[in-house]
Scaffold this motif. Sequence first.
Motif, PDB file in Angstrom:
ATOM      1  N   ARG B  23       0.842  -1.204   0.000  1.00  0.00           N
ATOM      2  CA  ARG B  23       0.000   0.000   0.000  1.00  0.00           C
ATOM      3  C   ARG B  23       0.877   1.254   0.000  1.00  0.00           C
ATOM      4  O   ARG B  23       0.648   2.191  -0.749  1.00  0.00           O
ATOM      5  CB  ARG B  23      -0.913  -0.008   1.231  1.00  0.00           C
ATOM      6  CG  ARG B  23      -2.058   0.994   1.129  1.00  0.00           C
ATOM      7  CD  ARG B  23      -2.863   1.074   2.416  1.00  0.00           C
ATOM      8  NE  ARG B  23      -3.173  -0.233   2.950  1.00  0.00           N
ATOM      9  CZ  ARG B  23      -3.007  -0.574   4.228  1.00  0.00           C
ATOM     10  NH1 ARG B  23      -2.548   0.305   5.095  1.00  0.00           N
ATOM     11  NH2 ARG B  23      -3.308  -1.779   4.642  1.00  0.00           N
ATOM     12  N   ARG B  24       1.929   1.244   0.846  1.00  0.00           N
ATOM     13  CA  ARG B  24       2.833   2.412   0.910  1.00  0.00           C
ATOM     14  C   ARG B  24       3.574   2.590  -0.416  1.00  0.00           C
ATOM     15  O   ARG B  24       3.706   3.699  -0.931  1.00  0.00           O
ATOM     16  CB  ARG B  24       3.850   2.231   2.038  1.00  0.00           C
ATOM     17  CG  ARG B  24       3.299   2.548   3.418  1.00  0.00           C
ATOM     18  CD  ARG B  24       4.429   3.007   4.343  1.00  0.00           C
ATOM     19  NE  ARG B  24       5.474   1.999   4.494  1.00  0.00           N
ATOM     20  CZ  ARG B  24       5.457   1.047   5.414  1.00  0.00           C
ATOM     21  NH1 ARG B  24       4.439   0.952   6.248  1.00  0.00           N
ATOM     22  NH2 ARG B  24       6.447   0.191   5.518  1.00  0.00           N
ATOM     23  N   GLN B  25       4.056   1.463  -0.966  1.00  0.00           N
ATOM     24  CA  GLN B  25       4.790   1.556  -2.238  1.00  0.00           C
ATOM     25  C   GLN B  25       3.871   2.052  -3.353  1.00  0.00           C
ATOM     26  O   GLN B  25       4.277   2.838  -4.199  1.00  0.00           O
ATOM     27  CB  GLN B  25       5.376   0.187  -2.611  1.00  0.00           C
ATOM     28  CG  GLN B  25       6.561  -0.185  -1.738  1.00  0.00           C
ATOM     29  CD  GLN B  25       7.042  -1.586  -2.045  1.00  0.00           C
ATOM     30  OE1 GLN B  25       6.300  -2.562  -1.908  1.00  0.00           O
ATOM     31  NE2 GLN B  25       8.276  -1.709  -2.472  1.00  0.00           N
ATOM     32  N   ALA B  26       2.618   1.581  -3.344  1.00  0.00           N
ATOM     33  CA  ALA B  26       1.669   1.997  -4.374  1.00  0.00           C
ATOM     34  C   ALA B  26       1.393   3.495  -4.257  1.00  0.00           C
ATOM     35  O   ALA B  26       1.280   4.203  -5.270  1.00  0.00           O
ATOM     36  CB  ALA B  26       0.374   1.209  -4.239  1.00  0.00           C
ATOM     37  N   ASP B  27       1.300   4.005  -3.027  1.00  0.00           N
ATOM     38  CA  ASP B  27       1.099   5.446  -2.840  1.00  0.00           C
ATOM     39  C   ASP B  27       2.288   6.229  -3.407  1.00  0.00           C
ATOM     40  O   ASP B  27       2.122   7.250  -4.059  1.00  0.00           O
ATOM     41  CB  ASP B  27       0.927   5.777  -1.343  1.00  0.00           C
ATOM     42  CG  ASP B  27      -0.480   5.466  -0.862  1.00  0.00           C
ATOM     43  OD1 ASP B  27      -1.413   5.514  -1.689  1.00  0.00           O
ATOM     44  OD2 ASP B  27      -0.645   5.171   0.340  1.00  0.00           O
ATOM     45  N   CYS B  28       3.510   5.722  -3.133  1.00  0.00           N
ATOM     46  CA  CYS B  28       4.717   6.379  -3.666  1.00  0.00           C
ATOM     47  C   CYS B  28       4.616   6.508  -5.179  1.00  0.00           C
ATOM     48  O   CYS B  28       4.967   7.524  -5.761  1.00  0.00           O
ATOM     49  CB  CYS B  28       5.963   5.549  -3.381  1.00  0.00           C
ATOM     50  SG  CYS B  28       6.568   5.642  -1.729  1.00  0.00           S
ATOM     51  N   LEU B  29       4.171   5.430  -5.818  1.00  0.00           N
ATOM     52  CA  LEU B  29       4.182   5.384  -7.285  1.00  0.00           C
ATOM     53  C   LEU B  29       2.905   5.966  -7.903  1.00  0.00           C
ATOM     54  O   LEU B  29       2.778   6.010  -9.123  1.00  0.00           O
ATOM     55  CB  LEU B  29       4.351   3.934  -7.755  1.00  0.00           C
ATOM     56  CG  LEU B  29       5.687   3.292  -7.377  1.00  0.00           C
ATOM     57  CD1 LEU B  29       5.643   1.800  -7.619  1.00  0.00           C
ATOM     58  CD2 LEU B  29       6.815   3.910  -8.186  1.00  0.00           C
ATOM     59  N   GLY B  30       1.963   6.369  -7.070  1.00  0.00           N
ATOM     60  CA  GLY B  30       0.720   6.947  -7.600  1.00  0.00           C
ATOM     61  C   GLY B  30      -0.267   5.898  -8.066  1.00  0.00           C
ATOM     62  O   GLY B  30      -1.070   6.146  -8.960  1.00  0.00           O
ATOM     63  N   MET B  31      -0.186   4.707  -7.488  1.00  0.00           N
ATOM     64  CA  MET B  31      -1.127   3.651  -7.885  1.00  0.00           C
ATOM     65  C   MET B  31      -1.864   3.117  -6.658  1.00  0.00           C
ATOM     66  O   MET B  31      -2.274   1.970  -6.610  1.00  0.00           O
ATOM     67  CB  MET B  31      -0.385   2.513  -8.578  1.00  0.00           C
ATOM     68  CG  MET B  31       0.244   2.954  -9.865  1.00  0.00           C
ATOM     69  SD  MET B  31       0.828   1.542 -10.782  1.00  0.00           S
ATOM     70  CE  MET B  31       1.606   2.332 -12.154  1.00  0.00           C
TER      71      MET B  31
END
Lengths: 546, 77
Positions: B23-31
């Motif tokens: 979830r955190r990584q997806a937020d970083c990448l805008g997904m």
Amino acid sequence: MGKSVVFMSLAKKYAEVSNFPGTTVEVSRGKWRGNPLTDTPGVYGLAGANEEEKLAEALLAQADLAVNVVDATRLSRDLFLTLQLLDRGLPLVVVVNMMDEARNGGLFLDLAKLEALLHVPVIPATAVKGEGMAELALALESLLKKEKKSPRRQEESAELRIRANSIYRQVAPPLAKPAFSRLDRWLTGGLTGLFSAALVLAMIWWLLGGVVAGKLVDFTEGVVFNRWLLPPLVRLLGGLLPPGLLRQVLIGDFGLFTMALAYAIGLLLPLVFSFYLLLALLEDSGYLPRLAVLLDNSFRPLGLNGRAVIPLILGFGCVTMAVVSTRMLSSRRERLILIFLLGLAVPCSAQTGITALMLVPLGMGWLVLYGLILMGVFLAVGGLLNKFLPGQATGLFLELPPLRLPRLGNIWRKAWKKSWSFLGDAIPLFALGAVLVASLDHLGILARLELTLAPWTRGWLGLPPQVVSSFILGMIRRDFGAAGLMALALAPAQRFIALMTLTLFVPCIATLLVTVKEQGLLMALAVWFSSVLTALAVGGLLNLVL
Amino acid sequence: MNLLSAFPGKRYLVLKIKDPLARRQADCLGMGEGEEVYCVARKANGPVILGRGGQMVAVGGKIARGIQISPRRGPKR
């Protein structure tokens, strides 16, 4: 993003550049106009998701100011990190890199508005062409006079993303539909992907085993060293030095010049350099993350996900560097499994080169058998570790960089830098090995060791007692040990068993030290002893079967 | 529906990401949650390749099973 290219331009020093984040495993340090400058690992956020993000965070905590390099074609993604940096109160300059690609793609960015919204200098740049670097230097000069602000409250990642999207919408057109090319589909598709991977592997072996090992090494070792350099040197030193230990250490069978330098430069350097050239091509093209997608499901039984492919392939270049690059994996459990497998069953470029050199003349069958056994050990040990280590594998979440035509200049510099570092690591260890074995030989200890270990070498492995010196050298560096095998007259099956046993034998001293640093002494010793046991078990079984 | 049921070429809204790290990584990448993404390619048990703008992310089966999505129709946001 081009972060390392910007670093190189400022520090006038080479830093490793690749087509995906995670290549900056070692922090590059340089100076810009007398001020220390650090190239952090490439990250998209500071969430502490892996070791790289933690390292970047620690480096930023010591910094007086930061240069945030963002990709003009991926601005929406990169603004997340920009906002995180701003919230930390660091004086900041934002370099919007790859402006040429954005212009060519018809992407218009309102950078004046971006500057107004962020309240920090925003520099458009195409770092590989040097565009924007003078403006960056000016901005840095004025930024040096600024004080750090007190950090703001750290927002949740979802809140930060909403702010990043809101800024993006004000400075750029709506996002286009993602482009997944036919080549992407081919490389990541089941059968086509496997076919491409097999093709790439076959080409590497053909180039390394057939062209470099067969032709280039014949010249560098056979002609340059054995014909031009060594005979006059041996004559000269032989005339000057009386028979004794010093003469044996310098120009004896295991001498510093006759063995260590001849192996390191004449034999291994051409192999290692060629391998790094090929590896750099793979890295810079963006192929490795596609391979990670292709193999993700195959890695599950080993407790790993597809991301592990990247350090694994880097391990075929240098296992020591690959152990460091396991930092890109998300969990300690995965790092442990992969470090174990790297130490045990992944031959580095120098060793692969020697194996190719010695097995290709015997025929393709031996080469295929070598690959199959190595893969079998890899799968069996990975499977056992996954079964008995507590915890579970994490899932794959990996960004796919665009497929790019590699820049030849970068490939050449990267391969050269790594080969240079190989020489720096290898020559002192080779020298140590040469001095050790030559001294043991001179004192008669080597002969006694050969006799004592004969039940193992002759009885269990079916090899002549002289291989003991190769195994002693192999404890220092496996490739050095394997090179030592070339001087022995071995039957095809013996040659195969000796190479296989040495491949699975203990990791080199440099890898052992890095493993101690990354995972602790206990883990390093576990890798070391299990390598010895596995190598002897596989070698002995092969002797029974072949 | 979860991400493993997505059709290549279709747009989806990300509703929920179960894995906290993803979830955190997806937020970083805008997904992350609330974002609109394309399913670019998919294997039956993963990975699923998601796209947004010029960027793409491969999501393994284990994480994809914990990502809830809903199909998007109509004009792009």
